[in-house]
Design an enzyme around this catalytic site. Structure first.
Site, short mmCIF file in Angstrom:
data_model
loop_
_atom_site.label_atom_id
_atom_site.label_comp_id
_atom_site.label_asym_id
_atom_site.label_seq_id
_atom_site.Cartn_x
_atom_site.Cartn_y
_atom_site.Cartn_z
N LYS A 189 0.86 -1.20 0.00
CA LYS A 189 0.00 0.00 0.00
C LYS A 189 0.88 1.23 0.00
O LYS A 189 1.13 1.86 1.01
CB LYS A 189 -0.94 0.00 1.21
CG LYS A 189 -2.10 0.97 1.02
CD LYS A 189 -2.97 0.55 -0.14
CE LYS A 189 -4.05 1.57 -0.46
NZ LYS A 189 -4.80 1.22 -1.65
N SER A 380 -8.31 -0.25 -5.58
CA SER A 380 -8.63 0.08 -4.20
C SER A 380 -10.14 0.28 -4.05
O SER A 380 -10.90 -0.65 -4.26
CB SER A 380 -7.83 1.32 -3.76
OG SER A 380 -7.55 1.25 -2.38
#
Length: 582
Positions: A189, A380
């Site tokens: 991430k 996402s």
């Protein structure tokens, strides 16, 4: 009394003047609306200039004042381009296509979809020629579909492979005392990595290299097939920059001829079997060729979710749960709508808004088949709203995955200390408080970390349920990692490869539609009176339009990306960093 009378007269005169100006604008708009209709002349060549911004969905401009003054933003809608090209195949007045765009203002997945549509056009037996003074890499990729490619004798082709650049701010933060406090889940991430490190992590380099190579393999494969050379030769051309001048480009089969514009015009004349007319793609669409008509009663709803996801109503540039959920409900209530296709083109954003959209889609799926079509990005939060569909379709060059969450809060403690500023707080309770002028305390960190972990688990569970996988299986391909559409197939995140047409056909099959059907596009964007008057003498000036004009498209995009950071509220399910592939 004279003063008061004169004051009232001045005020009255002011409002009368405003009214007359408004009437003038309405009159101009009315005259603009009465322009002669665009007619496609016999023996025409359709000219494709794709340098204007291409969106998946761009409703017709409903501001007559802007249209009359030619101040409305020039843009192209991918769905209308596709309709126009389908119509051009059957249009006896269209003899062929000339690709003469200085650049292709679209993402790679959109460009790949356009290229496939042009390949379909060629099946009609009509020609496609391409000419340019200079080809950008994306423009050349699209143009390589042409029967013949022409280049100015002193022109060049920028063909050097894909690259992506990320800026890192850690040293800047240390130097000036302003930083971002970051809490995240997922080793990949990397949306917040530039605030934590001064160089790229191994994990980020691994995923970036992987999806760039995947996208590049699609590009080289298609170019090699069209130009009748091997993929190894295509890579060698990129490695050695063998398109850097016209002579090299022709010797290495990137082009067919190096000629000037007037010579290219003669080539078009010969291909059209005589004198020809030209019509731009924009005018062809305005002539009515940008839509398909059908008398069918059955419909398939295509709901466009494009832009970053933010909590709120949303608009044409931003996905908000307000507009999207209204569109979903309308599609469900319409008895003639037999299936729903959600077209996603988003890097993600607000986790809360993503979950609210997910819930509405979950309810819709119980009523009607739901298919997702992924555009350039469905990452996402963009994947969050896609994961519960009956079927997920992506382009091979789509960027998707990035199943991870983070929170980021600015902190100026070091800067305030250097400047001699001390912040003191007074509170009634011992809750987890945060001040931008104090270091993040453990209690606040722990509470926020708990929230991040909870949303990550929810995210993974949503995907596991929608994709019929276990938590562990999803977690193994999650951790915020980004995949290309082609890679996502083997990871179980995507079902099939294809474009929007493929997704619509799949939705029709799930709904068992055997006859003709219409396409109904959502959402409906309404232009209010303030928006209509934004460029009028008595309307508020739009600062964003002024900035765009002053900075140019590229610099404005960078400014806008930085400016968006201040709008990140709450925990984010967002694409890792701002991805710009060149």
């Amino acid at each position: 009394m004279n003063f008061l009378r004169n004051l009232l007269a001045a005020i009255l005169g002011f409002f009368i003047s405003l009214f007359l100006i408004f009437i003038l604008f309405v009159g101009i708009a009315s005259l603009a609306g009465k322009q002669e209709p665009i007619v496609v002349k016999p023996n025409s060549i359709l000219e494709l200039d794709l340098s204007s911004a291409i969106k998946d969905y761009a409703p017709d401009e409903k501001n007559p004042i802007l249209e009359a003054l030619e101040l409305d933003e020039t843009r192209l809608a991918l769905n209308k381009i596709f309709n126009a090209l389908d119509n051009a195949q059957l249009d006896d007045n269209i003899k062929g296509i000339s690709l003469n765009s200085t650049l292709v203002n679209a993402g790679f997945a959109q460009t790949q979809a356009l290229r496939k549509k042009l390949e379909e056009f060629k099946e009609s037996g009509k020609f496609i020629y391409a000419y340019n003074d200079v080809y950008t890499q994306k423009n050349y990729y699209l143009s390589s579909v042409a029967d013949s490619i022409f280049l100015n004798p002193v022109g060049q082709i920028d063909f050097t492979g894909l690259s992506s650049e990320i800026l890192y701010y850690k040293d800047f933060e240390d130097k000036y005392g302003v930083k971002m406090e970051v809490i995240r889940h997922g080793k990949y991430k990397s949306a917040v990595e530039p605030y934590l490190e001064n160089k790229m992590s191994d994990a980020n380099r691994e995923q970036t290299t992987s999806f760039l190579k995947s996208i590049w393999s699609e590009i080289t494969s298609e170019i090699a097939k069209s130009r009748n050379i091997t993929e190894r030769e295509v890579n060698n051309i990129a490695d050695e920059s063998k398109g850097r001048n016209a002579e090299l480009a022709q010797a290495n089969k990137l082009i067919d001829y190096s000629i000037y514009q007037d010579e290219y015009d003669e080539k078009l004349k010969k291909a059209a079997n005589g004198k020809y007319s030209t019509i731009s793609l924009q005018d062809y669409i305005k002539s009515g060729k940008g839509r398909k008509t059908s008398l069918a009663k059955d419909k398939i709803a295509v709901i466009y979710a494009q832009g970053q996801i933010m909590y709120g109503e949303g608009n044409e540039e931003i996905i908000g749960q307000g507009l999207i959920n209204k569109a979903i409900k309308k599609a469900v209530k319409d008895k003639n709508v037999k299936a729903i296709v959600l077209r996603v083109n988003s890097p993600g954003g607000s986790a809360l808004a993503s979950d609210l959209i997910w819930r509405e889609l979950e309810l819709a799926k119980k009523e009607k088949p739901l298919v997702v079509s992924m555009g350039n990005l469905a990452a996402s939060g963009g994947y969050y709203i896609a994961c519960n569909a009956n079927l997920i379709v992506a382009e091979p060059t789509t960027i998707t995955g990035s199943i991870g969450v983070f929170g980021a809060i600015p902190n100026a403690y070091e800067l305030s200390k250097r400047m001699g500023i001390n912040a003191e707080q007074v509170s009634t309770n011992e809750s987890a408080q945060y001040s931008v002028f104090e270091p993040m305390n453990k209690k606040f960190y722990d509470v926020t970390k708990e929230g991040v972990e909870q949303i990550y688990k929810t995210f993974v569970n949503r995907v596991a349920e929608g994709r019929k996988m276990t938590f562990e299986q999803v977690d193994a391909v999650a951790q915020g990692r980004v995949w290309s559409g082609k890679e996502a197939i083997s990871k179980g995140l995507v079902d099939e490869l294809g474009g929007l047409d493929h997704a619509i056909n799949a939705a029709a099959q799930l709904a068992e539609l055997k006859s003709d059907y219409k396409i109904k596009n959502y959402p409906n964007y309404k232009t209010d009176i303030k928006e209509m008057l934004k460029f009028s003498p008595f309307g508020k000036v739009d600062k964003n339009e002024i900035l765009r004009e002053a900075l140019g498209d590229e610099n404005y995009r960078l400014f806008n990306q930085i400016n968006e950071l201040k709008n990140l509220k709450g925990i984010q399910a967002r694409m890792p960093y701002i991805l710009e592939i060149k």
